[in-house]
Write a protein that holds these residues in place. Sequence first.
Motif, PDB file in Angstrom:
ATOM      1  N   ARG A   3      46.079  49.470  32.093  1.00 23.28           N
ATOM      2  CA  ARG A   3      45.590  50.152  33.210  1.00 23.28           C
ATOM      3  C   ARG A   3      45.278  49.434  34.453  1.00 23.28           C
ATOM      4  NH1 ARG A   3      43.416  55.469  30.775  1.00 23.28           N
ATOM      5  NH2 ARG A   3      45.157  56.847  30.075  1.00 23.28           N
ATOM      6  N   ALA A   4      43.943  48.175  33.428  1.00 24.42           N
ATOM      7  CA  ALA A   4      43.302  46.906  34.944  1.00 24.42           C
ATOM      8  C   ALA A   4      44.489  46.929  35.986  1.00 24.42           C
ATOM      9  CB  ALA A   4      42.922  47.016  34.875  1.00 24.42           C
ATOM     10  N   PRO A   5      45.613  46.278  35.734  1.00 27.98           N
ATOM     11  CA  PRO A   5      46.168  46.396  36.789  1.00 27.98           C
ATOM     12  C   PRO A   5      46.608  47.590  38.143  1.00 27.98           C
ATOM     13  CG  PRO A   5      47.150  44.880  35.141  1.00 27.98           C
ATOM     14  CD  PRO A   5      46.030  45.508  34.162  1.00 27.98           C
ATOM     15  N   ILE A   6      46.962  48.336  37.051  1.00 31.37           N
ATOM     16  CA  ILE A   6      47.644  49.686  37.767  1.00 31.37           C
ATOM     17  C   ILE A   6      46.328  49.636  38.491  1.00 31.37           C
ATOM     18  CG2 ILE A   6      48.521  52.037  37.771  1.00 31.37           C
ATOM     19  CD1 ILE A   6      49.896  50.807  35.099  1.00 31.37           C
ATOM     20  N   LEU A   7      44.662  49.886  38.193  1.00 29.81           N
ATOM     21  CA  LEU A   7      43.871  50.672  38.548  1.00 29.81           C
ATOM     22  C   LEU A   7      43.389  49.599  40.273  1.00 29.81           C
ATOM     23  CD1 LEU A   7      41.805  52.053  35.510  1.00 29.81           C
ATOM     24  CD2 LEU A   7      42.639  53.477  37.581  1.00 29.81           C
ATOM     25  N   ARG A   8      43.812  48.494  39.967  1.00 31.82           N
ATOM     26  CA  ARG A   8      42.838  47.540  40.786  1.00 31.82           C
ATOM     27  C   ARG A   8      44.191  47.949  42.183  1.00 31.82           C
ATOM     28  NH1 ARG A   8      44.122  42.634  39.095  1.00 31.82           N
ATOM     29  NH2 ARG A   8      43.340  43.127  36.634  1.00 31.82           N
ATOM     30  N   ARG A   9      45.338  47.969  42.083  1.00 34.68           N
ATOM     31  CA  ARG A   9      46.495  47.669  43.041  1.00 34.68           C
ATOM     32  C   ARG A   9      46.757  49.207  43.593  1.00 34.68           C
ATOM     33  NH1 ARG A   9      51.854  46.837  39.394  1.00 34.68           N
ATOM     34  NH2 ARG A   9      51.087  44.218  39.288  1.00 34.68           N
TER      35      ARG A   9
END
Length: 65
Positions: A3-9
């Motif tokens: 979830r962290a990369p998706i939230l960052r994007r």
Amino acid sequence: MKRAPILRRCAFALGVLGSLTFGAAQAFGSAPTPRDASRPWCDPVQCNVKCGGYGICQNNVCLCY
């Protein structure tokens, strides 16, 4: 932890979208500036009326033909 990369994007995309929206609002939201009355200006319609026929505005001066 995917979830962290998706939230960052998503956060980055929202930031870019927000800045573009703000820029567009600033560009199109401002009122047009009023015409400066002290600046010379030639009106083509009035130029034709003054000439009694065909007149043309050139360098803010009415020229009759």
